[in-house]
Design a protein around this motif. Sequence first.
Motif, PDB file in Angstrom:
ATOM      1  N   VAL A  63       0.998  -1.226  -0.007  1.00 41.75           N
ATOM      2  CA  VAL A  63       0.008   0.129   0.015  1.00 41.75           C
ATOM      3  C   VAL A  63       0.858   1.265   0.036  1.00 41.75           C
ATOM      4  CG1 VAL A  63      -1.766   1.362   1.422  1.00 41.75           C
ATOM      5  CG2 VAL A  63      -1.995  -1.200   0.951  1.00 41.75           C
ATOM      6  N   SER A  64       1.911   1.259   0.859  1.00 43.04           N
ATOM      7  CA  SER A  64       2.763   2.427   0.944  1.00 43.04           C
ATOM      8  C   SER A  64       3.587   2.402  -0.341  1.00 43.04           C
ATOM      9  CB  SER A  64       3.715   2.235   1.989  1.00 43.04           C
ATOM     10  OG  SER A  64       4.622   3.280   2.188  1.00 43.04           O
ATOM     11  N   GLY A  65       3.906   1.279  -0.989  1.00 39.48           N
ATOM     12  CA  GLY A  65       4.607   1.067  -2.434  1.00 39.48           C
ATOM     13  C   GLY A  65       3.909   1.920  -3.508  1.00 39.48           C
ATOM     14  N   THR A  66       2.400   1.734  -3.255  1.00 40.42           N
ATOM     15  CA  THR A  66       1.771   2.380  -4.414  1.00 40.42           C
ATOM     16  C   THR A  66       1.957   3.944  -4.436  1.00 40.42           C
ATOM     17  OG1 THR A  66      -0.099   0.776  -4.050  1.00 40.42           O
ATOM     18  CG2 THR A  66      -1.034   2.855  -5.184  1.00 40.42           C
ATOM     19  N   LYS A  67       1.979   4.643  -3.514  1.00 37.10           N
ATOM     20  CA  LYS A  67       2.554   5.828  -3.229  1.00 37.10           C
ATOM     21  C   LYS A  67       3.753   6.208  -3.879  1.00 37.10           C
ATOM     22  CE  LYS A  67      -0.912   6.429   0.494  1.00 37.10           C
ATOM     23  NZ  LYS A  67      -0.911   6.640   2.225  1.00 37.10           N
ATOM     24  N   VAL A  68       4.821   5.672  -3.209  1.00 35.63           N
ATOM     25  CA  VAL A  68       5.967   5.774  -3.820  1.00 35.63           C
ATOM     26  C   VAL A  68       6.084   5.599  -5.391  1.00 35.63           C
ATOM     27  CG1 VAL A  68       8.610   5.238  -3.511  1.00 35.63           C
ATOM     28  CG2 VAL A  68       6.916   5.355  -1.620  1.00 35.63           C
ATOM     29  N   PHE A  69       5.711   4.445  -5.656  1.00 34.31           N
ATOM     30  CA  PHE A  69       5.564   4.104  -7.152  1.00 34.31           C
ATOM     31  C   PHE A  69       4.950   5.283  -8.060  1.00 34.31           C
ATOM     32  CE2 PHE A  69       4.028   2.192 -11.078  1.00 34.31           C
ATOM     33  CZ  PHE A  69       5.266   1.283 -11.456  1.00 34.31           C
ATOM     34  N   SER A  70       3.855   5.710  -7.686  1.00 37.18           N
ATOM     35  CA  SER A  70       3.181   6.684  -8.561  1.00 37.18           C
ATOM     36  C   SER A  70       4.009   7.999  -8.474  1.00 37.18           C
ATOM     37  CB  SER A  70       1.790   6.921  -7.515  1.00 37.18           C
ATOM     38  OG  SER A  70       0.844   6.002  -7.819  1.00 37.18           O
ATOM     39  N   ALA A  71       4.643   8.330  -7.366  1.00 37.41           N
ATOM     40  CA  ALA A  71       5.319   9.456  -7.195  1.00 37.41           C
ATOM     41  C   ALA A  71       6.727   9.423  -8.094  1.00 37.41           C
ATOM     42  CB  ALA A  71       5.725   9.908  -5.857  1.00 37.41           C
ATOM     43  N   ASN A  72       7.389   8.189  -8.200  1.00 35.10           N
ATOM     44  CA  ASN A  72       8.714   8.141  -8.810  1.00 35.10           C
ATOM     45  C   ASN A  72       8.928   7.172  -9.894  1.00 35.10           C
ATOM     46  OD1 ASN A  72      10.466   9.462  -6.574  1.00 35.10           O
ATOM     47  ND2 ASN A  72       8.859   8.293  -5.390  1.00 35.10           N
ATOM     48  N   CYS A  73       7.935   6.336 -10.191  1.00 37.77           N
ATOM     49  CA  CYS A  73       8.131   5.159 -11.025  1.00 37.77           C
ATOM     50  C   CYS A  73       7.023   5.157 -12.099  1.00 37.77           C
ATOM     51  CB  CYS A  73       8.038   3.866 -10.459  1.00 37.77           C
ATOM     52  SG  CYS A  73       9.054   3.766  -8.948  1.00 37.77           S
ATOM     53  N   ALA A  74       5.862   5.659 -11.890  1.00 42.98           N
ATOM     54  CA  ALA A  74       4.864   5.718 -12.939  1.00 42.98           C
ATOM     55  C   ALA A  74       4.967   6.418 -14.128  1.00 42.98           C
ATOM     56  CB  ALA A  74       3.455   6.098 -12.247  1.00 42.98           C
ATOM     57  N   SER A  75       5.818   7.591 -14.356  1.00 43.68           N
ATOM     58  CA  SER A  75       6.028   8.099 -15.276  1.00 43.68           C
ATOM     59  C   SER A  75       6.621   7.457 -16.560  1.00 43.68           C
ATOM     60  CB  SER A  75       6.954   9.384 -15.384  1.00 43.68           C
ATOM     61  OG  SER A  75       8.056   9.079 -14.705  1.00 43.68           O
ATOM     62  N   CYS A  76       7.481   6.306 -16.189  1.00 43.69           N
ATOM     63  CA  CYS A  76       7.904   5.469 -17.082  1.00 43.69           C
ATOM     64  C   CYS A  76       7.239   3.993 -17.156  1.00 43.69           C
ATOM     65  CB  CYS A  76       9.596   4.901 -16.974  1.00 43.69           C
ATOM     66  SG  CYS A  76      10.554   6.633 -17.254  1.00 43.69           S
ATOM     67  N   HIS A  77       6.644   3.628 -15.895  1.00 45.13           N
ATOM     68  CA  HIS A  77       6.321   2.341 -15.695  1.00 45.13           C
ATOM     69  C   HIS A  77       4.521   2.066 -15.327  1.00 45.13           C
ATOM     70  CE1 HIS A  77      10.004   0.387 -16.000  1.00 45.13           C
ATOM     71  NE2 HIS A  77      10.595   1.223 -15.042  1.00 45.13           N
ATOM     72  N   ALA A  78       4.015   3.140 -15.766  1.00 43.06           N
ATOM     73  CA  ALA A  78       2.367   3.361 -15.528  1.00 43.06           C
ATOM     74  C   ALA A  78       1.815   1.872 -16.224  1.00 43.06           C
ATOM     75  CB  ALA A  78       1.758   4.655 -16.100  1.00 43.06           C
ATOM     76  N   GLY A  79       1.125   1.187 -15.142  1.00 40.47           N
ATOM     77  CA  GLY A  79       0.350   0.166 -15.721  1.00 40.47           C
ATOM     78  C   GLY A  79       1.356  -1.068 -15.823  1.00 40.47           C
ATOM     79  N   GLY A  80       2.669  -0.988 -15.303  1.00 39.89           N
ATOM     80  CA  GLY A  80       3.265  -2.123 -15.471  1.00 39.89           C
ATOM     81  C   GLY A  80       4.131  -2.064 -16.844  1.00 39.89           C
ATOM     82  N   LYS A  81       3.992  -1.035 -17.684  1.00 36.57           N
ATOM     83  CA  LYS A  81       4.661  -0.858 -19.040  1.00 36.57           C
ATOM     84  C   LYS A  81       6.021  -0.198 -18.672  1.00 36.57           C
ATOM     85  CE  LYS A  81       0.487  -0.112 -21.004  1.00 36.57           C
ATOM     86  NZ  LYS A  81      -0.575   0.820 -21.479  1.00 36.57           N
ATOM     87  N   ASN A  82       6.783  -0.159 -19.804  1.00 33.43           N
ATOM     88  CA  ASN A  82       8.226   0.294 -19.738  1.00 33.43           C
ATOM     89  C   ASN A  82       8.001   1.164 -20.996  1.00 33.43           C
ATOM     90  OD1 ASN A  82      10.928   1.073 -20.205  1.00 33.43           O
ATOM     91  ND2 ASN A  82      11.543  -0.898 -19.141  1.00 33.43           N
ATOM     92  N   LEU A  83       7.979   2.556 -20.933  1.00 29.96           N
ATOM     93  CA  LEU A  83       7.833   3.379 -22.042  1.00 29.96           C
ATOM     94  C   LEU A  83       9.271   3.583 -22.609  1.00 29.96           C
ATOM     95  CD1 LEU A  83       5.726   6.211 -20.458  1.00 29.96           C
ATOM     96  CD2 LEU A  83       5.055   4.270 -22.105  1.00 29.96           C
TER      97      LEU A  83
END
Length: 112
Positions: free
Chosen positions: A30-50
């Motif tokens: 649950v905490s990882g969701t927030k960290v992922f959204s703030a730091n990783c989602a720009s390249c990895h949204a939905g588990g993708k790799n842009l």
Amino acid sequence: MKKIITVMLLLGIAIFTFIFGSSALAADAVSGTKVFSANCASCHAGGKNLVQAQKNLKKDALEKYGLYSAEAIIAQVTKGKNAMPAFGKRLKPSQIEDVAAYVLSQADKDWK
């Protein structure tokens, strides 16, 4: 000396994960969701790799590239590799562990 400390730290994380299993990490997803959204989602949204589409965060790709474990994800996020930047100086170790738990939980659900 620095290399020995790094190896010992990674070994400690591996032992901790082995002893407590993935269920201990799942509590941090649950905490990882927030960290992922703030730091990783720009390249990895939905588990993708842009940047490199084939190296996404889906379970089969993580397994193929030897990243389907908390230890491997923690190492990758901490140190970075190729196009992926290192987050070891930007995030706390606990935040990186939380991201690993989140990524594994989402990979198991096929990012749905």
